[in-house]
Design an enzyme around this catalytic site. Structure first.
Site, PDB file in Angstrom:
ATOM      1  N   ASP A 134      -0.417  -0.561  -5.075  1.00  0.00           N
ATOM      2  CA  ASP A 134      -1.601   0.055  -5.687  1.00  0.00           C
ATOM      3  C   ASP A 134      -1.304   1.388  -6.373  1.00  0.00           C
ATOM      4  O   ASP A 134      -1.997   1.776  -7.304  1.00  0.00           O
ATOM      5  CB  ASP A 134      -2.743   0.203  -4.670  1.00  0.00           C
ATOM      6  CG  ASP A 134      -2.343   0.945  -3.402  1.00  0.00           C
ATOM      7  OD1 ASP A 134      -1.177   1.348  -3.262  1.00  0.00           O
ATOM      8  OD2 ASP A 134      -3.218   1.115  -2.525  1.00  0.00           O
ATOM      9  N   HIS A 135      -0.288   2.104  -5.936  1.00  0.00           N
ATOM     10  CA  HIS A 135       0.139   3.357  -6.578  1.00  0.00           C
ATOM     11  C   HIS A 135       1.419   3.826  -5.915  1.00  0.00           C
ATOM     12  O   HIS A 135       1.907   3.197  -4.968  1.00  0.00           O
ATOM     13  CB  HIS A 135      -0.937   4.441  -6.480  1.00  0.00           C
ATOM     14  CG  HIS A 135      -1.531   4.587  -5.114  1.00  0.00           C
ATOM     15  ND1 HIS A 135      -0.830   5.117  -4.051  1.00  0.00           N
ATOM     16  CD2 HIS A 135      -2.738   4.236  -4.624  1.00  0.00           C
ATOM     17  CE1 HIS A 135      -1.583   5.097  -2.968  1.00  0.00           C
ATOM     18  NE2 HIS A 135      -2.751   4.552  -3.284  1.00  0.00           N
ATOM     19  N   HIS A 187     -10.372  -2.251  -1.265  1.00  0.00           N
ATOM     20  CA  HIS A 187     -10.292  -1.056  -0.421  1.00  0.00           C
ATOM     21  C   HIS A 187     -10.887  -1.323   0.959  1.00  0.00           C
ATOM     22  O   HIS A 187     -11.793  -2.134   1.111  1.00  0.00           O
ATOM     23  CB  HIS A 187     -11.022   0.114  -1.079  1.00  0.00           C
ATOM     24  CG  HIS A 187     -10.935   1.380  -0.292  1.00  0.00           C
ATOM     25  ND1 HIS A 187      -9.743   1.868   0.180  1.00  0.00           N
ATOM     26  CD2 HIS A 187     -11.884   2.252   0.122  1.00  0.00           C
ATOM     27  CE1 HIS A 187      -9.960   2.992   0.831  1.00  0.00           C
ATOM     28  NE2 HIS A 187     -11.251   3.240   0.816  1.00  0.00           N
ATOM     29  N   CYS A 195      -6.262   4.589  -3.530  1.00  0.00           N
ATOM     30  CA  CYS A 195      -6.435   3.180  -3.199  1.00  0.00           C
ATOM     31  C   CYS A 195      -7.637   2.526  -3.878  1.00  0.00           C
ATOM     32  O   CYS A 195      -7.492   1.538  -4.595  1.00  0.00           O
ATOM     33  CB  CYS A 195      -6.546   3.036  -1.682  1.00  0.00           C
ATOM     34  SG  CYS A 195      -6.885   1.358  -1.137  1.00  0.00           S
ATOM     35  N   ASP A 199       0.835  -1.198   0.000  1.00  0.00           N
ATOM     36  CA  ASP A 199       0.000   0.000   0.000  1.00  0.00           C
ATOM     37  C   ASP A 199       0.875   1.255   0.000  1.00  0.00           C
ATOM     38  O   ASP A 199       1.702   1.444   0.896  1.00  0.00           O
ATOM     39  CB  ASP A 199      -0.898  -0.003   1.246  1.00  0.00           C
ATOM     40  CG  ASP A 199      -2.098   0.904   1.111  1.00  0.00           C
ATOM     41  OD1 ASP A 199      -2.023   1.885   0.346  1.00  0.00           O
ATOM     42  OD2 ASP A 199      -3.113   0.651   1.773  1.00  0.00           O
ATOM     43  N   ASP A 200       0.699   2.108  -1.002  1.00  0.00           N
ATOM     44  CA  ASP A 200       1.438   3.382  -1.102  1.00  0.00           C
ATOM     45  C   ASP A 200       2.934   3.191  -1.349  1.00  0.00           C
ATOM     46  O   ASP A 200       3.735   4.061  -0.993  1.00  0.00           O
ATOM     47  CB  ASP A 200       1.265   4.219   0.174  1.00  0.00           C
ATOM     48  CG  ASP A 200      -0.074   4.929   0.245  1.00  0.00           C
ATOM     49  OD1 ASP A 200      -0.993   4.541  -0.485  1.00  0.00           O
ATOM     50  OD2 ASP A 200      -0.209   5.866   1.051  1.00  0.00           O
TER      51      ASP A 200
END
Length: 489
Positions: free
Chosen positions: A319-320, A134, A80, A41-42
């Protein structure tokens, strides 16, 4: 005395194996491959295997040596929910009409078949540990239809990831100075990700006993805020030369709409960060990556211990991306490279491409058709990505001309956004148009030449370095995001 029936059965089986050695090989070849699907995540591309000079990620570096590392993978939106909904359904944010946090894809299309749901329909045991879909803000918790057993540790706020000690002893002191950081001398299992790794290890032992193909999704919460890995991971960077970003100012000629206020981190600050605070935040982020890396190492080591590696596809993705002060930005919600660019690795058993890197432009959207092809499953008609199997067979291949990312303004909106920023990444350029959401009118443009400006410090939309290549980028963007169709809800 041995039963005569079992004796002759054993004798016949032995003769069969001697006379027909291909029987075992054929049986093994017919096994359906398992999938270990690991999410972060992130996480931007701050990994040693991507060339980061400071971060310590030995386990992910080892995974890269056993698979193909994609150097130019991109998310569809740096937020997200839209990113994960797109990846897990195989459809772009515009097709889903999801660009926010609260909207669940089942509210848009209850009949859609997700990636793990397809595996489940095809006889796989599917399990979710941690954050895959999410979390929070949504009426539906995760996606129960995707899993053979209820998901765990998948639905909470990041702020609720507070240290818990099993022996009920008092928490050690917090050495961090900032409120969004935490540095305590506690075991890995004090936080979500340590417990997720422990549960994943247990799940691997259980699926080994089941002797059926599995799709195990393990979603880690780090390095997302708060930056709170156990102290031993902070200590890895005690003597590191981490400093502030080289480009702390907005890009020259960048339109104001391309930027944002970094409210996820800065809303409680109400002032500029000091240099010491920036360095502590950047250190905490890298420490979180090392904590994440250690948990992934535990999971993959158990896969090896159970003898499952030779028939398991391992996928690792984020995710990004994320900003750590570059362009004066913090966190995500932009179309800049730091937010759109993500790590992606795929390890396929018995590959001759182990340790190779690919420079092909790919998207998280491509994960669905890739796994469908690798596992020989029926492909849903609505998938919008492309299979990466040609690249997994030959890392020099390409499967698409460009990658696309988008983000609305305001970054967090209610009802409908005012503008949509749509962005195309070609081998040379990142080109972005900021369009009025109702009319489609282009109100601002950005163009960054990655051959001479990889940090995207100067917007050259009014004076492109190669007019022909620029026009090609414009054409590709228009093909993917035609202005004649506005994004209405």
């Amino acid at each position: 005395m041995q039963n005569s029936g079992s004796f002759f059965y054993s004798l016949a089986l032995s003769l069969l194996l001697i006379l027909c050695p291909g029987v075992c090989e054929e049986s093994k070849a017919d096994q359906k491959p398992n999938v270990l699907f690991i999410a972060a995540d992130d996480l931007r591309c701050d990994l040693a295997c991507y060339g980061d000079p400071f971060v310590k990620t030995p386990h992910l570096d080892q995974l890269a040596k056993r698979g193909v590392l994609f150097k130019q993978a991109y998310c569809q939106q740096a937020l997200c929910n839209p990113s994960r909904a797109s990846l897990m359904t195989g459809r772009r944010p515009d097709s889903l009409k999801i660009w926010d946090l609260p909207t669940h894809f089942r509210e848009v299309d209850p009949t859609i078949v997700t990636l793990p749901q397809l595996f489940k329909q095809q006889g796989y045991f599917t399990q979710n540990i941690g954050k895959i879909f999410h979390n929070w803000r949504q009426k539906i918790q995760g996606d129960p239809a995707s899993w053979s057993v209820p998901a765990v540790l998948h639905y909470a706020t990041h702020g609720s990831d507070k240290p818990v000690l099993n022996d009920n002893r008092e928490l050690p002191m917090d050495f961090a100075k900032m409120s969004r950081n935490e540095c305590r001398d506690v075991p890995d299992s004090a936080y979500f990700d340590g417990r997720i790794a422990d549960l994943a290890v247990q799940a691997i032992r259980e699926v080994k006993r089941k002797q059926e193909p599995f799709f195990l999704a393990v979603g880690f919460w780090k390095p997302h805020l708060p930056f709170n890995p156990p102290k031993k991971y902070w200590d890895l960077y005690q003597d590191s030369k981490i400093t502030v970003a080289d480009n702390p100012k907005p890009p020259i000629n960048a339109p104001a709409i391309a930027l944002h206020n970094g409210q996820e981190l800065l809303r409680s600050m109400k002032r500029d960060l000091t240099k010491a605070e920036i360095i502590e935040l950047r250190t905490g982020y890298l420490a979180g990556i090392s904590y994440l890396d250690a948990q992934i190492g535990k999971v993959i080591a158990e896969l090896d211990r159970q003898g499952l590696r030779d028939n398991t596809i391992i996928v690792f993705w984020s995710d990004h991306g994320f900003h750590l002060g570059e362009h004066g930005l913090w966190c995500k919600t932009s179309n800049f490279e730091n937010d759109a660019h993500v790590p992606l690795m795929i390890s396929v058993p018995n590959t001759n491409q182990a340790g190779k890197t690919s420079n092909a432009l790919v998207e998280l959207l491509d994960m669905y058709p890739t796994l469908v092809e690798l596992c020989h499953l029926p492909k849903p008609e609505y998938l919008e990505g492309k299979s990466l199997v040609p690249i997994l067979n030959d890392s020099t291949q390409t499967v698409k001309r460009a990658a696309f990312t988008q983000h609305p303004r305001p970054a967090y909106y209610k009802g409908a956004p005012n503008h949509m920023g749509v962005s195309v990444r070609t081998p040379r350029y990142r080109y972005t148009e900021w369009r009025n959401f109702k009319t489609g009118k282009v109100e601002a443009r950005e163009l960054y030449d990655h051959e001479i400006d990889p940090e995207e410090n100067t917007n050259i939309a009014d004076n492109p370095s190669d007019k022909a290549a620029f026009q090609k980028a414009v054409q590709l963007l228009e093909e993917q995001f035609p202005r004649k169709t506005t994004q209405k809800r």
